[in-house]
Motif scaffolding. Structure first.
Motif, PDB file in Angstrom:
ATOM      1  N   LEU A  62     -16.610  15.656 146.452  1.00 40.57           N
ATOM      2  CA  LEU A  62     -15.879  16.045 145.240  1.00 40.57           C
ATOM      3  C   LEU A  62     -16.700  15.596 144.032  1.00 40.57           C
ATOM      4  O   LEU A  62     -16.978  14.392 143.892  1.00 40.57           O
ATOM      5  N   SER A 109     -16.932  20.513 146.278  1.00 39.25           N
ATOM      6  CA  SER A 109     -16.044  21.026 145.232  1.00 39.25           C
ATOM      7  C   SER A 109     -16.363  20.383 143.889  1.00 39.25           C
ATOM      8  O   SER A 109     -16.713  19.199 143.833  1.00 39.25           O
ATOM      9  N   ASN A 111     -14.827  20.103 139.829  1.00 41.04           N
ATOM     10  CA  ASN A 111     -13.830  20.413 138.793  1.00 41.04           C
ATOM     11  C   ASN A 111     -14.586  20.440 137.469  1.00 41.04           C
ATOM     12  O   ASN A 111     -15.375  19.537 137.200  1.00 41.04           O
ATOM     13  N   ALA A 116      -8.206  13.643 138.306  1.00 36.98           N
ATOM     14  CA  ALA A 116      -7.185  12.580 138.370  1.00 36.98           C
ATOM     15  C   ALA A 116      -6.864  12.000 136.994  1.00 36.98           C
ATOM     16  O   ALA A 116      -6.617  10.817 136.850  1.00 36.98           O
ATOM     17  N   GLY A 118      -4.474  13.497 134.979  1.00 36.65           N
ATOM     18  CA  GLY A 118      -3.233  14.125 134.540  1.00 36.65           C
ATOM     19  C   GLY A 118      -3.428  15.559 134.074  1.00 36.65           C
ATOM     20  O   GLY A 118      -2.596  16.116 133.374  1.00 36.65           O
ATOM     21  N   ALA A 120      -3.899  18.019 136.353  1.00 33.38           N
ATOM     22  CA  ALA A 120      -3.577  18.833 137.529  1.00 33.38           C
ATOM     23  C   ALA A 120      -4.790  19.224 138.368  1.00 33.38           C
ATOM     24  O   ALA A 120      -4.876  20.334 138.885  1.00 33.38           O
ATOM     25  N   SER A 121      -5.750  18.297 138.526  1.00 38.98           N
ATOM     26  CA  SER A 121      -6.925  18.611 139.352  1.00 38.98           C
ATOM     27  C   SER A 121      -6.550  18.756 140.821  1.00 38.98           C
ATOM     28  O   SER A 121      -7.190  19.504 141.552  1.00 38.98           O
ATOM     29  N   SER A 122      -5.500  18.045 141.262  1.00 40.38           N
ATOM     30  CA  SER A 122      -5.158  18.167 142.678  1.00 40.38           C
ATOM     31  C   SER A 122      -4.613  19.570 142.962  1.00 40.38           C
ATOM     32  O   SER A 122      -4.824  20.110 144.044  1.00 40.38           O
ATOM     33  N   GLY A 125      -7.642  21.875 142.868  1.00 40.35           N
ATOM     34  CA  GLY A 125      -8.551  21.412 143.922  1.00 40.35           C
ATOM     35  C   GLY A 125      -8.114  21.874 145.305  1.00 40.35           C
ATOM     36  O   GLY A 125      -8.913  22.448 146.054  1.00 40.35           O
ATOM     37  N   LYS A 205      -4.182   7.822 136.022  1.00 41.65           N
ATOM     38  CA  LYS A 205      -2.751   7.554 135.843  1.00 41.65           C
ATOM     39  C   LYS A 205      -2.355   6.135 136.268  1.00 41.65           C
ATOM     40  O   LYS A 205      -2.940   5.595 137.189  1.00 41.65           O
TER      41      LYS A 205
HETATM   42  P1  ADP Z   1      -4.416  15.063 138.778  1.00 40.28           P
HETATM   43  O1  ADP Z   1      -3.485  14.687 137.680  1.00 40.28           O
HETATM   44  O2  ADP Z   1      -5.786  15.403 138.236  1.00 40.28           O
HETATM   45  O3  ADP Z   1      -3.874  16.122 139.685  1.00 40.28           O
HETATM   46  P2  ADP Z   1      -4.033  13.274 141.049  1.00 40.28           P
HETATM   47  O4  ADP Z   1      -4.307  11.801 141.103  1.00 40.28           O
HETATM   48  O5  ADP Z   1      -2.654  13.784 141.275  1.00 40.28           O
HETATM   49  O6  ADP Z   1      -4.603  13.738 139.628  1.00 40.28           O
HETATM   50  O7  ADP Z   1      -4.994  14.013 142.073  1.00 40.28           O
HETATM   51  C1  ADP Z   1      -6.361  13.740 142.128  1.00 40.28           C
HETATM   52  C2  ADP Z   1      -6.810  13.893 143.580  1.00 40.28           C
HETATM   53  O8  ADP Z   1      -6.766  15.275 143.960  1.00 40.28           O
HETATM   54  C3  ADP Z   1      -8.270  13.510 143.805  1.00 40.28           C
HETATM   55  O9  ADP Z   1      -8.418  12.127 143.996  1.00 40.28           O
HETATM   56  C4  ADP Z   1      -8.601  14.300 145.068  1.00 40.28           C
HETATM   57  O10 ADP Z   1      -8.123  13.664 146.220  1.00 40.28           O
HETATM   58  C5  ADP Z   1      -7.800  15.577 144.867  1.00 40.28           C
HETATM   59  N1  ADP Z   1      -8.675  16.587 144.264  1.00 40.28           N
HETATM   60  C6  ADP Z   1      -8.913  16.773 142.959  1.00 40.28           C
HETATM   61  N2  ADP Z   1      -9.804  17.774 142.781  1.00 40.28           N
HETATM   62  C7  ADP Z   1     -10.126  18.221 144.005  1.00 40.28           C
HETATM   63  C8  ADP Z   1     -10.994  19.245 144.479  1.00 40.28           C
HETATM   64  N3  ADP Z   1     -11.695  20.011 143.633  1.00 40.28           N
HETATM   65  N4  ADP Z   1     -11.091  19.446 145.811  1.00 40.28           N
HETATM   66  C9  ADP Z   1     -10.376  18.698 146.686  1.00 40.28           C
HETATM   67  N5  ADP Z   1      -9.520  17.721 146.294  1.00 40.28           N
HETATM   68  C10 ADP Z   1      -9.411  17.478 144.973  1.00 40.28           C
END
Ligand code: ADP
Ligand code: DP6
Length: 391
Positions: A62, A109, A111, A116, A118, A120-122, A125, A205
Motif C-alpha cells: 500500500l 495499491s 491512494n 487513514a 478520515g 475514506a481511503s478504506s 481502497g 484518527k
Molecule cells: P480512512 O479514514 O482513510 O478510511 P481507516 O483507518 O478507516 O482510514 O482505513 C485505513 C485502512 O484502510 C488502511 O490502513 C488500509 O488497511 C486500508 N486501505 C486504505 N487504502 C487502501 C488501499 N488502496 N488498498 C487496500 N487497503 C487500503
C-alpha cells in the motif's frame, strides 16, 4: 502469459451514516446507509493485481509499503472470496480457463490522497482491490455482487462499487447475502452535485471507525432509537430528495444525520468526539449561510457532513461553490495559502481573496474565526470503479 489487471475506485461520503455492526466478522450493519460517490478524477485508489504460479504467497503493498495479509483478516477474506468465485464461476465451468484461483497474487495499491486520515481511503481502497481482482479473474459479476465482497473489507467500501448516489441495504439474512450496495441514481441524474472537502486535520484518527462503532453498539441507548425509529424514515426521505433533485430536502436530512451520528458517538461510554472547534465553526458558518439563503429564496444552499474525524464535507450545487470557497478562505484563513498535497480543484477562478455573503449577521460571523482550514478539495459526484488495464 501475464495475468494482471489494474482498476481504480472512488471515495464515497455518506449522507445517511453507517455506524454499528450486527455481525463484526461478515461486516453486517445495524442500519442501512446512503452516500454520494465522489469523482475519481480527484480522489482515487488505483490497484494492480498480478497472479503468478511462481509467487510464494499473496502479498500487498500500500503506497509502496508492504502490509501483512493475515488470515482471517479483512484483506485475506476478500482475496479468498474472489479466488473462490473465480473457481466456481469460471474454472469449474470452462476446463480450458487458466487455474488462476490456485496462483498466489501480488497486489500494489496507491491512494492519491492521505491514507487513514478520515478521507475514506478504506472505502476506495477495498473497492479498488475487489475491482482489480474481479477484472484479473474475469468474473461475470454485477457491482452489487462485488459489493458483497468489498463490504467484508470495510463496510463503507461496498458503496464505492457504484458511481452516483448509492444505498447500502442492511439486509436481514445471517449469511449477509442481502447486505449489499444498490444504485439509487446514476451520476448523470444529478451531475450538478459538488463537494468541498475542508481538511481540518490530516492526522490519523483518534478512535477508529471499527472500534468506535462497536463501543457505540455496546453502550449507547440513543443508537437503538436511531436504528429503529430514525434511519428507515431518513433513507426514504433522502432517496425521494435525490430522485426529485430537491437540494433543500437533501441538505436537511444530510445535516440532521451527521448531527445524529456525532450525537451517538457522544452517547458512547466513554464518549467519542470526532469534531473539533474548527469543525463546529464550519457548521455555524453553513447554518448562517443557509439562514440567509432561506430568507431570500426559502431554500438551503449547502449541507455539511462529518465522518469519524474533524474534516467537513460540504455538499452544494455547482453554482454555489465559488461563494462557499470564498467564505472558507475569509473565515478560516491559511497564512501561506493552501498547501500540497491538498489542491483546490475549483477550476472556476481559484480560491479568491475571501468574501462575505450579503446579509450575513456579522455578530454571528465574528465567532467563526477559530482556526485555519488546512486544505480544500473541490470535487463532484463521480462514476464507479474503472478497469484501466487487464491482460
Ligand atoms: P480512512 O479514514 O482513510 O478510511 P481507516 O483507518 O478507516 O482510514 O482505513 C485505513 C485502512 O484502510 C488502511 O490502513 C488500509 O488497511 C486500508 N486501505 C486504505 N487504502 C487502501 C488501499 N488502496 N488498498 C487496500 N487497503 C487500503
Ligand atoms: C462514519 O466503513 O470505515 O464513515 O466497516 O469497520 O471498516 P468498518 O468501518 P468504516 O466506517 C465508516 C463510518 C462512517 C460512516 C459511513 O461511511 O457510512
Amino acid at each position: 502469459m501475464v495475468y494482471q489487471a489494474t482498476a481504480s475506485a472512488p471515495v464515497n461520503i455518506a449522507c445517511i451514516k453507517y455506524w454499528g455492526k450486527r455481525d463484526t466478522k461478515l461486516i453486517l450493519p445495524t442500519n442501512s446507509s446512503l452516500s454520494v460517490t465522489l469523482s475519481q478524477d480527484h480522489l482515487r485508489s488505483t490497484t494492480t493485481s498480478r497472479a503468478d504460479p511462481s509467487f510464494s504467497k499473496d502479498r500487498l503493498w500500500l503506497n509502496g509499503k508492504e502490509e501483512e495479509i493475515v488470515a482471517p483478516g479483512r484483506l485475506a477474506t476478500c482475496i479468498a472470496e474472489l479466488k473462490k468465485m473465480r473457481k466456481e464461476l469460471v474454472e469449474d465451468k470452462d476446463a480450458s480457463a487458466p487455474k488462476l484461483s490456485t496462483f498466489p497474487v501480488h497486489i500494489a495499491s496507491y491512494n492519491n490522497f492521505p491514507t487513514a486520515a478520515g478521507l475514506a481511503s478504506s472505502a476506495s481502497g477495498f473497492a479498488a482491490l475487489v475491482s482489480s481482482l474481479a477484472a484479473l479473474y474475469a468474473l461475470p459479476c454485477s457491482p452489487s455482487t462485488l459489493s458483497l465482497i468489498a463490504r467484508q473489507g470495510s463496510g463503507s467500501a461496498c458503496r464505492s462499487l457504484f458511481g452516483g448516489y448509492v444505498a447500502w441495504e442492511q439486509g436481514v439474512l445471517d449469511d449477509g447475502s442481502d447486505s449489499l450496495a444498490v444504485e439509487v441514481a446514476p451520476r448523470s441524474h444529478w451531475p450538478e452535485m459538488h463537494a468541498l472537502i475542508c481538511v481540518v486535520s490530516d492526522d490519523k484518527k483518534g478512535t477508529s471507525s471499527t472500534s468506535g462503532m462497536q463501543r457505540t453498539v455496546q453502550t449507547s441507548e440513543l443508537l437503538q432509537h436511531r436504528i429503529k425509529h430514525v434511519v428507515p424514515k431518513r433513507m426514504k426521505e433522502i432517496e425521494a430528495a435525490i430522485k426529485a433533485k430537491d437540494f433543500d430536502a437533501f441538505a436537511k436530512v444530510t445535516m440532521a444525520d451527521s448531527n445524529q451520528f456525532h450525537a451517538v458517538a457522544l452517547d458512547t461510554e466513554p464518549p467519542i468526539f470526532y469534531m473539533n472547534d474548527v469543525s463546529r465553526s464550519i457548521i455555524a458558518l453553513i447554518v448562517e449561510y443557509n439562514r440567509v439563503a432561506i430568507e431570500k429564496t426559502g431554500k438551503r444552499k449547502a449541507a455539511y457532513t462529518y465522518d469519524a474525524g474533524p474534516n467537513a464535507v460540504i455538499y452544494t450545487l455547482q453554482e454555489n461553490v465559488k461563494e462557499i470557497v470564498e467564505l472558507i478562505v475569509k473565515y478560516f484563513p491559511q497564512k501561506d495559502g493552501f498547501k500540497d498535497p491538498f489542491q483546490l480543484f475549483a477550476g472556476e477562478g481559484g480560491v479568491g481573496e475571501g468574501r462575505v455573503v450579503e446579509g450575513f449577521n456579522e455578530a454571528v460571523a465574528k465567532k467563526f474565526e477559530v482556526g485555519a482550514v488546512k486544505g480544500l478539495i473541490h470535487t463532484n459526484v463521480g462514476d464507479g470503479p474503472r478497469v484501466l488495464d487487464a491482460e
